[in-house]
Design a protein around this motif. Structure first.
Motif, mmCIF file in Angstrom:
data_model
loop_
_atom_site.group_PDB
_atom_site.id
_atom_site.type_symbol
_atom_site.label_atom_id
_atom_site.label_comp_id
_atom_site.label_asym_id
_atom_site.label_seq_id
_atom_site.Cartn_x
_atom_site.Cartn_y
_atom_site.Cartn_z
ATOM 1 N N ASN A 73 -5.589 14.064 -15.250
ATOM 2 C CA ASN A 73 -3.709 14.609 -14.704
ATOM 3 C C ASN A 73 -4.032 15.774 -13.837
ATOM 4 O O ASN A 73 -2.641 16.275 -12.963
ATOM 5 N N SER A 74 -3.882 16.260 -14.450
ATOM 6 C CA SER A 74 -3.793 18.303 -14.845
ATOM 7 C C SER A 74 -4.056 18.460 -13.895
ATOM 8 O O SER A 74 -3.669 19.879 -12.839
ATOM 9 N N TYR A 75 -4.921 18.600 -13.337
ATOM 10 C CA TYR A 75 -6.037 18.453 -11.428
ATOM 11 C C TYR A 75 -4.558 18.651 -10.720
ATOM 12 O O TYR A 75 -4.611 19.308 -9.510
ATOM 13 N N ALA A 76 -3.989 17.279 -10.335
ATOM 14 C CA ALA A 76 -2.710 17.314 -9.832
ATOM 15 C C ALA A 76 -2.411 18.028 -10.066
ATOM 16 O O ALA A 76 -1.059 18.767 -8.646
ATOM 17 N N PHE A 77 -1.573 19.067 -10.493
ATOM 18 C CA PHE A 77 -0.939 20.166 -10.798
ATOM 19 C C PHE A 77 -1.546 21.917 -10.564
ATOM 20 O O PHE A 77 -0.515 22.551 -10.591
ATOM 21 N N SER A 78 -2.866 21.875 -10.474
ATOM 22 C CA SER A 78 -3.951 22.877 -10.288
ATOM 23 C C SER A 78 -4.350 23.255 -8.469
ATOM 24 O O SER A 78 -4.501 24.566 -8.109
ATOM 25 N N ASP A 79 -4.972 22.077 -8.295
ATOM 26 C CA ASP A 79 -5.422 21.979 -7.317
ATOM 27 C C ASP A 79 -4.283 21.759 -5.670
ATOM 28 O O ASP A 79 -3.820 21.466 -5.746
ATOM 29 N N PRO A 80 -4.765 23.386 -4.591
ATOM 30 C CA PRO A 80 -3.497 23.631 -4.375
ATOM 31 C C PRO A 80 -3.665 22.057 -2.739
ATOM 32 O O PRO A 80 -2.695 22.000 -2.490
ATOM 33 N N TYR A 81 -4.772 21.560 -2.557
ATOM 34 C CA TYR A 81 -4.675 20.316 -1.778
ATOM 35 C C TYR A 81 -4.283 19.405 -1.572
ATOM 36 O O TYR A 81 -3.699 18.492 -1.607
ATOM 37 N N ALA A 82 -4.397 18.273 -3.778
ATOM 38 C CA ALA A 82 -3.436 18.146 -4.565
ATOM 39 C C ALA A 82 -2.009 18.079 -4.218
ATOM 40 O O ALA A 82 -1.498 16.948 -4.109
ATOM 41 N N ILE A 83 -1.366 19.333 -4.743
ATOM 42 C CA ILE A 83 -0.534 19.445 -4.603
ATOM 43 C C ILE A 83 0.259 19.050 -3.539
ATOM 44 O O ILE A 83 1.265 18.506 -3.543
ATOM 45 N N GLY A 84 -0.073 19.768 -2.343
ATOM 46 C CA GLY A 84 0.072 19.340 -0.765
ATOM 47 C C GLY A 84 0.294 18.194 -0.402
ATOM 48 O O GLY A 84 0.948 17.135 -0.576
ATOM 49 N N ALA A 125 -21.353 12.656 -9.680
ATOM 50 C CA ALA A 125 -19.970 12.476 -9.470
ATOM 51 C C ALA A 125 -19.029 12.578 -8.475
ATOM 52 O O ALA A 125 -19.977 12.570 -7.603
ATOM 53 N N PRO A 126 -18.328 12.111 -8.460
ATOM 54 C CA PRO A 126 -16.549 11.379 -7.233
ATOM 55 C C PRO A 126 -17.199 12.873 -6.267
ATOM 56 O O PRO A 126 -16.613 13.878 -7.044
ATOM 57 N N ARG A 127 -16.690 12.555 -5.398
ATOM 58 C CA ARG A 127 -16.173 14.506 -4.043
ATOM 59 C C ARG A 127 -15.428 13.884 -3.963
ATOM 60 O O ARG A 127 -14.813 15.202 -3.921
ATOM 61 N N ARG A 128 -14.761 13.044 -3.892
ATOM 62 C CA ARG A 128 -12.925 13.071 -3.708
ATOM 63 C C ARG A 128 -12.188 13.441 -4.846
ATOM 64 O O ARG A 128 -12.892 12.362 -6.077
ATOM 65 N N ARG A 129 -10.790 13.793 -5.217
ATOM 66 C CA ARG A 129 -10.352 13.708 -6.415
ATOM 67 C C ARG A 129 -9.521 13.222 -6.525
ATOM 68 O O ARG A 129 -8.909 13.120 -7.746
ATOM 69 N N TRP A 130 -8.396 12.463 -5.858
ATOM 70 C CA TRP A 130 -8.416 11.355 -5.481
ATOM 71 C C TRP A 130 -7.976 10.234 -4.814
ATOM 72 O O TRP A 130 -9.037 10.315 -3.596
#
Length: 140
Positions: A73-84, A125-130
């Protein structure tokens, strides 16, 4: 100790269970005196109102949109695309009183033999992160 329910409040207040429900959910359906009496009896008995989990079960609505993360879940707060993405999703959901639920997905284990180079597992590994999980029956 028995659980205090809307039915037990209704018996103590001398009203129907639907009147107890209206006191919490649709106060405009009752006179001010009746509503005050119901709420006073409920407070005296320790009844805090309808259970949100029960309401969700009856209505079939969870009140949340799930986002399944393929990383921690920390990825959601560090990746600019996930944050957007999450910021835009939150802005759209604000008016509908719907929340966001971040769900971490367990890491996949590579089934390749130990002698296989680690890059072979990385290629699987999956390409999409969410992924977005939309509840059934929700408006699109």
């Amino acid at each position: 100790m028995t659980k205090i329910t809307a039915k037990s409040v209704a018996l103590a207040a001398g009203v129907s269970p639907s009147s107890v429900s209206n006191a919490y959910n649709r106060p405009d359906q009752l006179s001010a005196d009746v509503r005050e009496r119901i709420l006073a009896v409920a407070a005296e008995l320790g009844y805090h109102g309808p259970d949100p989990a029960g309401r969700a079960l009856r209505s079939g609505r969870a009140g949340a949109i799930g986002v399944l993360m393929t990383q921690h879940n920390s990825y959601a707060f560090s990746d600019p695309y996930a944050i957007g993405f999450l910021r835009g999703l939150a802005e759209e959901l604000t008016d509908g009183e719907v929340g966001i639920l971040l769900l971490p997905r367990p890491r996949r284990r590579c089934n390749a033999p130990r002698s296989t180079p680690s890059r072979a597992c990385a290629s699987k590994a999956p390409r999409r992160r969410w992924r977005l999980l939309w509840p059934a029956g929700s408006p699109s």
